[in-house]
Design a protein around this motif. Sequence first.
Motif, PDB file in Angstrom:
ATOM      1  N   PHE A 188      66.529  24.268  28.782  1.00  0.00           N
ATOM      2  CA  PHE A 188      65.782  25.248  29.858  1.00  0.00           C
ATOM      3  C   PHE A 188      65.318  24.605  30.878  1.00  0.00           C
ATOM      4  O   PHE A 188      64.841  23.837  31.847  1.00  0.00           O
ATOM      5  N   VAL A 189      65.533  25.700  31.999  1.00  0.00           N
ATOM      6  CA  VAL A 189      64.402  25.326  33.262  1.00  0.00           C
ATOM      7  C   VAL A 189      63.553  26.579  32.768  1.00  0.00           C
ATOM      8  O   VAL A 189      63.188  27.656  32.987  1.00  0.00           O
ATOM      9  N   VAL A 190      62.459  26.196  33.393  1.00  0.00           N
ATOM     10  CA  VAL A 190      61.416  26.470  33.334  1.00  0.00           C
ATOM     11  C   VAL A 190      60.431  26.553  34.372  1.00  0.00           C
ATOM     12  O   VAL A 190      60.457  25.960  34.922  1.00  0.00           O
ATOM     13  N   ARG A 191      59.616  28.171  34.226  1.00  0.00           N
ATOM     14  CA  ARG A 191      59.304  28.339  35.600  1.00  0.00           C
ATOM     15  C   ARG A 191      57.757  28.689  35.101  1.00  0.00           C
ATOM     16  O   ARG A 191      56.944  29.129  34.016  1.00  0.00           O
ATOM     17  N   SER A 192      56.503  28.064  35.508  1.00  0.00           N
ATOM     18  CA  SER A 192      55.280  28.334  34.973  1.00  0.00           C
ATOM     19  C   SER A 192      54.374  28.473  36.150  1.00  0.00           C
ATOM     20  O   SER A 192      54.409  27.851  36.871  1.00  0.00           O
ATOM     21  N   MET A 193      52.988  28.967  35.769  1.00  0.00           N
ATOM     22  CA  MET A 193      51.758  29.347  36.992  1.00  0.00           C
ATOM     23  C   MET A 193      50.613  29.866  36.439  1.00  0.00           C
ATOM     24  O   MET A 193      50.782  30.471  34.959  1.00  0.00           O
ATOM     25  N   GLY A 194      49.918  28.809  36.833  1.00  0.00           N
ATOM     26  CA  GLY A 194      48.418  28.890  36.367  1.00  0.00           C
ATOM     27  C   GLY A 194      47.575  30.130  37.379  1.00  0.00           C
ATOM     28  O   GLY A 194      48.561  29.757  38.409  1.00  0.00           O
ATOM     29  N   GLU A 195      46.696  30.580  36.541  1.00  0.00           N
ATOM     30  CA  GLU A 195      46.274  31.706  37.868  1.00  0.00           C
ATOM     31  C   GLU A 195      44.700  31.456  37.469  1.00  0.00           C
ATOM     32  O   GLU A 195      43.788  31.797  35.853  1.00  0.00           O
ATOM     33  N   ALA A 196      43.728  31.169  38.281  1.00  0.00           N
ATOM     34  CA  ALA A 196      42.521  32.300  38.199  1.00  0.00           C
ATOM     35  C   ALA A 196      41.424  32.825  39.533  1.00  0.00           C
ATOM     36  O   ALA A 196      42.591  32.190  40.596  1.00  0.00           O
ATOM     37  N   GLY A 197      40.979  33.034  39.114  1.00  0.00           N
ATOM     38  CA  GLY A 197      39.904  34.085  40.296  1.00  0.00           C
ATOM     39  C   GLY A 197      38.997  35.010  39.951  1.00  0.00           C
ATOM     40  O   GLY A 197      38.749  34.419  38.767  1.00  0.00           O
ATOM     41  N   LEU A 198      38.273  35.360  40.684  1.00  0.00           N
ATOM     42  CA  LEU A 198      37.426  36.201  40.578  1.00  0.00           C
ATOM     43  C   LEU A 198      37.053  37.735  41.255  1.00  0.00           C
ATOM     44  O   LEU A 198      37.671  38.192  42.122  1.00  0.00           O
ATOM     45  N   VAL A 199      36.594  38.801  40.281  1.00  0.00           N
ATOM     46  CA  VAL A 199      36.478  40.465  40.785  1.00  0.00           C
ATOM     47  C   VAL A 199      35.402  41.003  40.641  1.00  0.00           C
ATOM     48  O   VAL A 199      34.533  40.934  40.078  1.00  0.00           O
ATOM     49  N   SER A 200      35.171  41.423  42.094  1.00  0.00           N
ATOM     50  CA  SER A 200      33.957  42.704  42.283  1.00  0.00           C
ATOM     51  C   SER A 200      34.396  44.476  41.763  1.00  0.00           C
ATOM     52  O   SER A 200      35.185  44.725  42.203  1.00  0.00           O
ATOM     53  N   ASN A 201      33.400  44.223  40.629  1.00  0.00           N
ATOM     54  CA  ASN A 201      33.977  45.664  40.233  1.00  0.00           C
ATOM     55  C   ASN A 201      32.625  46.574  41.052  1.00  0.00           C
ATOM     56  O   ASN A 201      32.144  46.560  39.479  1.00  0.00           O
ATOM     57  N   ASP A 202      32.873  47.796  41.189  1.00  0.00           N
ATOM     58  CA  ASP A 202      31.978  48.980  41.794  1.00  0.00           C
ATOM     59  C   ASP A 202      31.220  49.599  40.376  1.00  0.00           C
ATOM     60  O   ASP A 202      30.243  50.297  40.352  1.00  0.00           O
ATOM     61  N   ASN A 203      31.788  49.861  39.284  1.00  0.00           N
ATOM     62  CA  ASN A 203      31.857  50.870  38.150  1.00  0.00           C
ATOM     63  C   ASN A 203      32.948  50.329  37.310  1.00  0.00           C
ATOM     64  O   ASN A 203      34.024  51.193  36.912  1.00  0.00           O
ATOM     65  N   VAL A 204      32.331  49.830  36.428  1.00  0.00           N
ATOM     66  CA  VAL A 204      33.018  49.047  34.669  1.00  0.00           C
ATOM     67  C   VAL A 204      33.351  49.869  34.150  1.00  0.00           C
ATOM     68  O   VAL A 204      34.284  49.100  33.252  1.00  0.00           O
ATOM     69  N   PHE A 205      31.934  51.066  34.105  1.00  0.00           N
ATOM     70  CA  PHE A 205      33.096  51.740  32.752  1.00  0.00           C
ATOM     71  C   PHE A 205      32.880  52.483  32.977  1.00  0.00           C
ATOM     72  O   PHE A 205      33.693  53.882  32.618  1.00  0.00           O
TER      73      PHE A 205
END
Length: 428
Positions: free
Chosen positions: A56-73
């Motif tokens: 198998f040729v495998v591609r992988s990725m980890g991700e981390a981040g922060l998001v500001s949301n001004d109207n969650v609902f």
Amino acid sequence: MSKLKRVSLMSVAACALIAPVALGQGSDFFSRDKYESVRERAQPEFDPEPIRLGTFVVRSMGEAGLVSNDNVFATSGNEQSDIVARVGADVSGTTDWSVHALGFDASAYRNQYLDLSDESTTDLTARLRGRVDVTRAFSVGGAVFAEDRAEPRTDFVNAFSAERPIQYTRTGVQVDADYQSDRVRWNNSLSTSEENYEDSEALGTGLNIDQDYRDRTVLQGRSRLSYAVSPNLAVFGQGTFGQSEFDTTQIFGGLPRSRDSSGYTISGGVDFELTALVRGDIAVGYLNEDKDDDFFADVSGLSVDAQMEWFPTRLTTVNFNAGRRVVDIGAFDSPSAVETRFGAGVDHELRRNIILSGYAGISNYEYEEIDRKDENLEFGAVATYKMNKRLHWEVFARNRDRDVSGTAIFGDPSFGQTQFGIGLKLFP
């Protein structure tokens, strides 16, 4: 004329006749790689390298981040804001065999709200796939898949103040059969899936928000027959069909009613990559959806599915898309809606490792059975910085607006929402 000259002239004439035929036989009439988009262009200094695990040729990725949301609902008033921490990973692998193939895809993401913790969700997906090359021209394939997701607060079903975003699972199988020989290509697919939605509770009152009426089995099929007029242009005819069978009936107008339906589209179009720096796939035709219960009206009309890319320079790619189709939006009193959408985006390679992107899209939903129309506008910008092969950074801003009109409206479901975010992608 000497015998030698006669033979030489005959050889030249034969070569002149045979050369175009040989060129046609050696060409891939459906290849669309004359131009490279900004996102497709290979950059060995910054592109992640796959890992080999056995065959198998495998591609992988980890991700981390922060998001500001001004109207969650996603509400029209009393907006609440929060910061969302997003972490997750996805991995995919494919065999490197010269014929046949096996592969897998999996992802897991967590959206953790720092203050409004009840809004936190986890999305999981998994897929196993394979392909058998019966001949050089004909192959069959298949896949099994499973998903466990949460619907965004911007979706229609979450507009009724559900205590938590609606969760759902989707599982199914898919089979494919593809044929290609010289100028003819025939692609076919058939899939069936089970969709199950979890109930929720109304925010503040605790009343049950029943979602059982949405549980269903979906059967979908697609067939496209293409003929290449030249290596740059193909014409095709395409047909799709879909069938939805719901697990339960719903009480509507004091009587049990069925949301079951079946539908199809018939369309024709072109698949092209022209010397005018344009590449695209455009299908236009007719759509129809028949309801099993005569209480609900059938739907028919224009069908559109189009994507196009324009390459004004090697450093800039502009893309366009448009569509018109029938969808089940999840409304209790409207089993279907007609979706019409238009969108455009641009990617610009500022430097080899810096890409600036912008996009905008509008979509309209005209509900059947009730007097309601939703108009949605979304636009945003993204900057990608590829630090090296292992680490890429992204910053983005996006805005969503929904305007609702009609008489069948409870409260004010219109809203505006703005998000800003930063994240990193790690490639092991």
